[in-house]
Design a protein around this motif. Structure first.
Motif, PDB file in Angstrom:
ATOM      1  N   ARG A 153       0.914  -0.980  -0.068  1.00 19.90           N
ATOM      2  CA  ARG A 153       0.021   0.099  -0.095  1.00 19.90           C
ATOM      3  C   ARG A 153       0.910   1.411   0.134  1.00 19.90           C
ATOM      4  NH1 ARG A 153      -5.155  -0.474  -0.094  1.00 19.90           N
ATOM      5  NH2 ARG A 153      -5.539   1.678   0.800  1.00 19.90           N
ATOM      6  N   PRO A 154       1.398   1.744  -1.063  1.00 17.79           N
ATOM      7  CA  PRO A 154       1.602   0.635  -2.361  1.00 17.79           C
ATOM      8  C   PRO A 154       2.380  -0.364  -2.215  1.00 17.79           C
ATOM      9  CG  PRO A 154       2.875   2.738  -2.597  1.00 17.79           C
ATOM     10  CD  PRO A 154       2.251   2.889  -1.413  1.00 17.79           C
ATOM     11  N   ALA A 155       2.223  -1.410  -3.081  1.00 20.29           N
ATOM     12  CA  ALA A 155       3.342  -2.502  -2.993  1.00 20.29           C
ATOM     13  C   ALA A 155       4.581  -2.037  -3.706  1.00 20.29           C
ATOM     14  CB  ALA A 155       2.502  -3.737  -4.154  1.00 20.29           C
ATOM     15  N   VAL A 156       5.732  -2.585  -3.066  1.00 17.67           N
ATOM     16  CA  VAL A 156       7.049  -2.136  -3.776  1.00 17.67           C
ATOM     17  C   VAL A 156       7.651  -3.470  -3.795  1.00 17.67           C
ATOM     18  CG1 VAL A 156       9.128  -0.855  -2.995  1.00 17.67           C
ATOM     19  CG2 VAL A 156       6.973  -0.108  -2.521  1.00 17.67           C
ATOM     20  N   VAL A 157       8.122  -3.659  -5.016  1.00 21.99           N
ATOM     21  CA  VAL A 157       9.036  -4.966  -5.506  1.00 21.99           C
ATOM     22  C   VAL A 157      10.271  -4.425  -5.736  1.00 21.99           C
ATOM     23  CG1 VAL A 157       8.989  -6.926  -7.099  1.00 21.99           C
ATOM     24  CG2 VAL A 157       7.025  -5.986  -6.293  1.00 21.99           C
ATOM     25  N   VAL A 158      11.412  -5.170  -5.295  1.00 23.93           N
ATOM     26  CA  VAL A 158      12.602  -4.889  -5.911  1.00 23.93           C
ATOM     27  C   VAL A 158      13.098  -6.259  -6.490  1.00 23.93           C
ATOM     28  CG1 VAL A 158      13.273  -3.442  -4.136  1.00 23.93           C
ATOM     29  CG2 VAL A 158      13.783  -5.807  -3.721  1.00 23.93           C
ATOM     30  N   ASP A 159      13.878  -6.204  -7.464  1.00 20.22           N
ATOM     31  CA  ASP A 159      14.302  -7.420  -8.220  1.00 20.22           C
ATOM     32  C   ASP A 159      15.554  -6.930  -8.897  1.00 20.22           C
ATOM     33  OD1 ASP A 159      12.964 -10.090  -9.519  1.00 20.22           O
ATOM     34  OD2 ASP A 159      14.408  -9.198 -10.823  1.00 20.22           O
ATOM     35  N   VAL A 160      16.634  -8.012  -8.675  1.00 13.71           N
ATOM     36  CA  VAL A 160      18.079  -7.899  -9.141  1.00 13.71           C
ATOM     37  C   VAL A 160      18.120  -8.200 -10.847  1.00 13.71           C
ATOM     38  CG1 VAL A 160      18.894  -8.258  -7.021  1.00 13.71           C
ATOM     39  CG2 VAL A 160      18.564 -10.071  -8.682  1.00 13.71           C
ATOM     40  N   ALA A 161      17.109  -8.198 -11.647  1.00 15.03           N
ATOM     41  CA  ALA A 161      17.143  -8.574 -13.023  1.00 15.03           C
ATOM     42  C   ALA A 161      18.216  -7.419 -13.755  1.00 15.03           C
ATOM     43  CB  ALA A 161      15.721  -8.457 -13.702  1.00 15.03           C
ATOM     44  N   HIS A 162      19.227  -8.048 -14.250  1.00 15.54           N
ATOM     45  CA  HIS A 162      20.046  -7.033 -15.213  1.00 15.54           C
ATOM     46  C   HIS A 162      20.376  -7.508 -16.513  1.00 15.54           C
ATOM     47  CE1 HIS A 162      22.368 -10.054 -12.852  1.00 15.54           C
ATOM     48  NE2 HIS A 162      23.152 -10.060 -13.811  1.00 15.54           N
ATOM     49  N   ASN A 163      19.660  -8.296 -17.068  1.00 13.80           N
ATOM     50  CA  ASN A 163      19.800  -8.474 -18.460  1.00 13.80           C
ATOM     51  C   ASN A 163      18.346  -8.911 -19.058  1.00 13.80           C
ATOM     52  OD1 ASN A 163      19.042 -11.560 -17.982  1.00 13.80           O
ATOM     53  ND2 ASN A 163      21.051 -11.779 -17.292  1.00 13.80           N
ATOM     54  N   PRO A 164      18.319  -8.699 -20.492  1.00 18.45           N
ATOM     55  CA  PRO A 164      17.207  -9.036 -20.978  1.00 18.45           C
ATOM     56  C   PRO A 164      16.131 -10.115 -20.628  1.00 18.45           C
ATOM     57  CG  PRO A 164      18.618  -8.292 -22.664  1.00 18.45           C
ATOM     58  CD  PRO A 164      19.431  -8.407 -21.380  1.00 18.45           C
ATOM     59  N   ALA A 165      16.654 -11.476 -20.224  1.00 16.83           N
ATOM     60  CA  ALA A 165      16.083 -12.582 -20.124  1.00 16.83           C
ATOM     61  C   ALA A 165      15.468 -12.387 -18.599  1.00 16.83           C
ATOM     62  CB  ALA A 165      17.084 -13.741 -20.372  1.00 16.83           C
ATOM     63  N   SER A 166      16.208 -12.054 -17.750  1.00 14.33           N
ATOM     64  CA  SER A 166      15.639 -11.761 -16.692  1.00 14.33           C
ATOM     65  C   SER A 166      14.792 -10.598 -16.244  1.00 14.33           C
ATOM     66  CB  SER A 166      16.977 -11.452 -15.393  1.00 14.33           C
ATOM     67  OG  SER A 166      17.752 -10.355 -15.719  1.00 14.33           O
ATOM     68  N   ILE A 167      14.797  -9.606 -17.062  1.00 13.03           N
ATOM     69  CA  ILE A 167      13.715  -8.487 -17.226  1.00 13.03           C
ATOM     70  C   ILE A 167      12.493  -9.276 -17.667  1.00 13.03           C
ATOM     71  CG2 ILE A 167      13.163  -6.633 -18.358  1.00 13.03           C
ATOM     72  CD1 ILE A 167      15.020  -5.737 -16.029  1.00 13.03           C
ATOM     73  N   GLU A 168      12.885 -10.090 -18.820  1.00  5.52           N
ATOM     74  CA  GLU A 168      11.280 -10.580 -19.238  1.00  5.52           C
ATOM     75  C   GLU A 168      10.641 -11.515 -18.188  1.00  5.52           C
ATOM     76  OE1 GLU A 168      12.382 -12.498 -22.737  1.00  5.52           O
ATOM     77  OE2 GLU A 168      12.652 -10.416 -23.952  1.00  5.52           O
ATOM     78  N   ALA A 169      11.572 -12.189 -17.470  1.00  8.16           N
ATOM     79  CA  ALA A 169      10.915 -13.193 -16.225  1.00  8.16           C
ATOM     80  C   ALA A 169      10.250 -12.170 -14.938  1.00  8.16           C
ATOM     81  CB  ALA A 169      12.102 -13.979 -15.720  1.00  8.16           C
ATOM     82  N   LEU A 170      10.930 -11.007 -14.965  1.00  6.49           N
ATOM     83  CA  LEU A 170      10.337 -10.101 -13.981  1.00  6.49           C
ATOM     84  C   LEU A 170       9.081  -9.575 -14.595  1.00  6.49           C
ATOM     85  CD1 LEU A 170      10.194  -8.345 -11.479  1.00  6.49           C
ATOM     86  CD2 LEU A 170      11.682  -6.615 -12.772  1.00  6.49           C
ATOM     87  N   VAL A 171       8.881  -9.273 -15.689  1.00  8.51           N
ATOM     88  CA  VAL A 171       7.734  -8.730 -16.236  1.00  8.51           C
ATOM     89  C   VAL A 171       6.481  -9.785 -16.253  1.00  8.51           C
ATOM     90  CG1 VAL A 171       6.529  -7.861 -18.539  1.00  8.51           C
ATOM     91  CG2 VAL A 171       8.849  -6.860 -17.501  1.00  8.51           C
ATOM     92  N   GLU A 172       7.070 -11.091 -16.707  1.00  7.44           N
ATOM     93  CA  GLU A 172       5.876 -12.095 -16.613  1.00  7.44           C
ATOM     94  C   GLU A 172       5.593 -12.476 -15.219  1.00  7.44           C
ATOM     95  OE1 GLU A 172       5.695 -16.748 -18.581  1.00  7.44           O
ATOM     96  OE2 GLU A 172       7.468 -16.089 -16.843  1.00  7.44           O
ATOM     97  N   THR A 173       6.373 -12.221 -14.048  1.00  2.00           N
ATOM     98  CA  THR A 173       5.965 -12.385 -12.794  1.00  2.00           C
ATOM     99  C   THR A 173       4.994 -11.471 -12.129  1.00  2.00           C
ATOM    100  OG1 THR A 173       7.987 -13.463 -12.329  1.00  2.00           O
ATOM    101  CG2 THR A 173       6.941 -12.712 -10.279  1.00  2.00           C
TER     102      THR A 173
END
Length: 279
Positions: A153-173
């Motif tokens: 409230r609001p939701a805050v997400v941190v993610d260590v993605a640092h290449n296109p493949a991991s960014i795509e996995a984050l977006v999917e999640t």
């Protein structure tokens, strides 16, 4: 995927060969590589070392049911694990149904399936690992910075993605497990990364984007350069903040309680934003 190319090589095959340096003569190998180029190299190395190869999609598979509405409350995904063919040996392969997986993301279910396949290999070597321990381990596992919810409230997400493949996995999640009215992004990246490849999927999924730089490493790309590249790709306006603290203040002011804020692009920005919200 393509990452750390200066050290590992600039093709999937070259990277797979470098990674396959872990293969030991006569020791079974569990692989989750799905790209044909990488699979071919790993299989070749295993043949050379006479190491039995156990592959995702060939010898074992998984089904994943993602958690929903993580912006409101903590929840776990569920997964099944099943063998696709029997391996040599007397023990019957193990199946698992309705395992709780504490890490959100379909890619984490793939990772968990590799761990389960590796456990099956250890069973063949005489290890005693009961199902209740497996269930407790996956249900309790915590890995900071992997689609980690650090505030609500609001939701805050941190993610260590640092290449296109991991960014795509984050977006999917985020798409599968979060339902937000609006999405806000805090983004910073290292100069030597594929920034264009990371931005392309992100620009389509966020309403408000603030570019910044992390403070504890000189490799950080300049935020105005990040914004310039994003404008070339999306033809829209983006905000720039010189520090993560200013970026957090900006999105906090703009975000409503039902919105989602995500910080990603580097281990460094994930760590700094995580610390800021912890404070």
């Amino acid at each position: 995927s393509l990452d750390h190319t200066q050290q590992l090589g600039n093709t999937l095959g070259a990277i797979a060969r470098e990674k396959a340096g872990i293969v030991k003569p006569g020791v079974p190998v569990v692989s989750g590589a799905l790209a044909a180029e990488a699979r071919a190299v790993i299989a070749e190395v295993c043949r050379t070392h006479r190491s039995r190869l156990v592959e995702l999609g060939v010898d074992f598979a998984y089904d994943y049911r993602p958690p929903r509405n993580l912006q409101h409350e903590r929840s776990t995904g569920r997964m099944d694990f099943r063998p696709l063919r029997s391996q040599p040996g007397a023990l019957a392969p193990v199946q698992y149904h309705d395992l709780a997986l504490n890490l959100p993301g379909r890619h984490q279910a793939a990772n968990a399936s590799l761990a389960l396949a590796a456990l099956d290999e250890l069973r063949r070597e005489g290890w005693q690992i009961d199902e209740s321990s497996v269930r407790r381990g996956l249900a309790a596992m915590c890995w900071p910075g992997r689609a980690e919810v650090v505030h609500r409230r609001p939701a805050v997400v941190v993610d260590v993605a640092h290449n296109p493949a991991s960014i795509e996995a984050l977006v999917e999640t985020l798409t599968e497990s979060f339902c937000a009215k609006r999405r806000h992004l805090i983004f910073a990246a290292s100069q030597d990364k594929d920034i264009r490849g990371m931005l392309e999927p992100l620009l389509q999924h966020f309403d408000n984007i603030v570019f910044t730089r992390y403070r504890n490493n000189p490799r950080s790309a300049a935020p105005d350069q990040l914004a310039k590249l994003a404008q070339e790709l999306a033809q829209r306006h983006f905000l720039v903040a010189e520090t993560p603290a200013l970026a957090v203040a900006s999105v906090r002011e703009a975000a409503q309680p039902d919105d989602l804020i995500c910080a990603t692009g580097s281990f460094f920005i994930a760590a700094e934003v995580r610390r800021l919200f912890g404070e």
